[in-house]
Enzyme design. Structure first.
Site: not given
Ligand code: ACM
Length: 535
Positions: A176, A248, A311
């Site tokens: 991440d 991410h 995201e």
């Molecule tokens: C998430 O909580 N962004 C999958």
């Protein structure tokens, strides 16, 4: 001691009587396929009771515990009978025997879960007739190793607690923005640079208190990963690794700036949140992702590989003439579809290698790649849309399964968490097969779509569509869980509730669940698990 099994078996009867267990305890396992499970049980009994437990290869005569093959049942199903002559555990698979062993252990006094010999305990189990099988094939827990690194010993301990709850999928969030945690031989900078952040933000994101000035680092070597995969396999837990893309990815872009859209040298993120830095969707980056995944699939035998997809902010894609040209060349309409194209390319690579992609529910937006599994997190609408389109889905909605959320609306009594409130009752009463969608759920998932694929209101799923719901999973995001004990506090007892709804088809009854849980928590006490006390 009350009989209190968690998760509750589908069928269980407890005739009057008790099988006492003494130092002459012995076992029999005639089927060579089950010898590892027999040894696992013998070792657990030996550790807690101090009794050596010889396991004969054949002839159950006189043995206290007999393990036998019975091919009748569904995957992971088992039968367990305890009477005056001993206990007999039957299953058609190693996994079934292993699940049955967990039930047998829970019939003992809680001290059986000790790893050192306990004295002064009268060991025994009640007579029982149990026939059991799982409701869902995917009963998962996700651990975020990026925001805070989990040492190998804690990962194993977590796998042990999963095993006792008959959970069978460990979703390991390995990369991440704030840290890349898996050694990739071809790209050493991913861990040399990407596994270390300069500092970590203090307090809640909203409070803006700055950083702590303390570097945070850690990663798993490939040898450590192989060791953990083997440890999980002994417990019949499959590990689904997650390499989150194309967003991410700050840590990877910090290591190799050419993966990003700006070419700028950035640093591994020190704050929480969602970042603009994103992979560029060109051929060399696609090759990079496939190279990384080649090593990942060499380490993890699971059929599934999670590619995240959540995201992914498209600002840099919108602002880059080069990426706009790629969008035109790919023949897709916009940035969302470009993510679909990108995920589709990686999906094709996984499929060629016999693997199946899992993604968070955002991957529906750009067109979910063929054969991909949708992990529905913003609500359950993503899963409903997915199964209606013929995809498999896993239920991981924030409102019931985000174990990083507060456990009570009374935040003032709780350690700092990201927000929300997911109570034990919310987790327990969640139905993984939805009967209706509320407006909020649809809005959270598809609010920005001109034509959402599902609408609020009753949900009618065919038997086929229901069968595409693989199961349910609890999420342990670790922005606000720096220590392993924080993870346990947030995981338990809510994960006990999710384990029960994932495993048990028995009717749900929250007050009775709480009664069983009171006994069950004594097992966690013996194991030293730092769970949150019941209200
Ligand atoms: C998430 O909580 N962004 C999958």
């Amino acid at each position: 001691m009350k009989i209190a099994l968690v998760p509750e078996p589908v069928e269980a009867a407890f005739p009057e009587g008790r099988l006492e267990i003494g130092a002459s305890l012995s076992g029999a396992c005639a089927d060579d396929a089950f010898t590892r499970e027999a040894a696992f049980l013998a070792e657990r009994l030996r550790a807690a009771t101090g009794f050596a437990v010889p396991v004969q290869k054949s002839g159950g005569d006189g043995a206290t515990i007999v393990i036998e093959r019975d091919d009748a049942g569904a995957p992971e199903s088992y039968g367990l009978e305890v009477g005056a002559d001993g206990a007999v555990l039957r299953a058609g698979s190693r996994a079934g025997i292993f699940r049955g062993i967990q039930t047998l252990l829970q019939l003992f006094p809680p001290a059986i879960h000790s790893r050192s010999a306990r004295t002064g305990i009268v060991w025994g189990v009640p007579f029982a007739r149990i026939s059991d099988r799982p409701r869902f094939a995917w009963r998962g827990a996700m651990l975020d190793a990026s925001r805070h690194f989990a040492p190998v010993a804690f990962v194993k301990r977590f796998l042990d607690t999963m095993a006792m709850h008959k959970l069978n999928v460990f979703h390991w969030h390995l990369t991440d923005d704030q840290g890349w945690r898996i050694e990739i031989k071809k790209y050493p900078r991913l861990t040399e640079i990407g596994a270390r952040r300069r500092e970590t933000m203090v307090g809640h994101y909203d409070a803006g208190q700055g950083g702590d000035g303390i570097p945070h680092s850690g990663h798993y070597t490939q040898d450590e990963i192989r060791d953990i995969v083997a440890y999980a396999a002994e417990r019949h837990i499959e590990i689904v690794p997650e390499i989150d893309m194309p967003g991410h990815m700050t840590a990877a872009v910090a290591a190799y700036p050419e993966l990003g859209c700006t070419g700028r040298q950035i640093e591994v993120a020190t704050k929480w949140g969602i970042f603009d830095d994103i992979l560029q969707p060109n051929e060399s980056v696609i090759r990079f992702c496939c190279d990384v995944l080649s090593e990942v699939i060499g380490l993890f035998p699971s059929r599934f590989v999670h590619l995240g997809g959540d995201e992914a902010v498209k600002t840099q894609w919108k602002n880059s003439p080069a990426i706009q040209a790629m969008i035109r060349d790919a023949g897709v309409a916009d940035e969302e579809e470009m993510q679909g194209y990108f995920m589709g390319r990686i999906n094709a690579f996984l499929r060629e290698n016999g693997r199946q992609m899992v993604g968070w529910d955002e991957i529906i937006e750009g067109g979910a790649p063929d054969g991909s599994v949708i992990m529905s997190w913003r609500g359950v609408s993503g899963a409903v849309a997915a199964v209606k389109a013929g995809h498999e889905a896993v239920m991981a909605p924030q409102k019931a399964t985000y174990l990083d959320n507060y456990q009570s609306p009374h935040h003032e009594n709780e350690p700092l968490a990201i927000g929300g409130a997911v109570t034990l009752r919310n987790s327990y009463e969640f139905d993984p097969v939805p009967r209706a969608l509320d407006e909020e759920d649809v809005r959270r998932t598809f609010g920005h779509d001109a034509k959402p694929p599902v609408q609020p209101g009753p949900v009618e799923l065919s038997e086929k569509e229901k069968s595409l719901i693989l199961g349910v999973q609890g999420q342990l995001w670790r922005e606000y869980l720096p220590q392993s004990t924080d993870v346990e506090y947030m995981a338990f007892p809510r994960l006990c509730a999710l384990a029960e709804i994932g495993w048990s088809s028995a009717a749900k009854d929250y007050p009775r669940f709480l009664e069983r849980l009171e006994v069950h928590l004594k097992r966690l006490d013996v194991m030293g698990v730092r769970y949150r006390a019941l209200d």
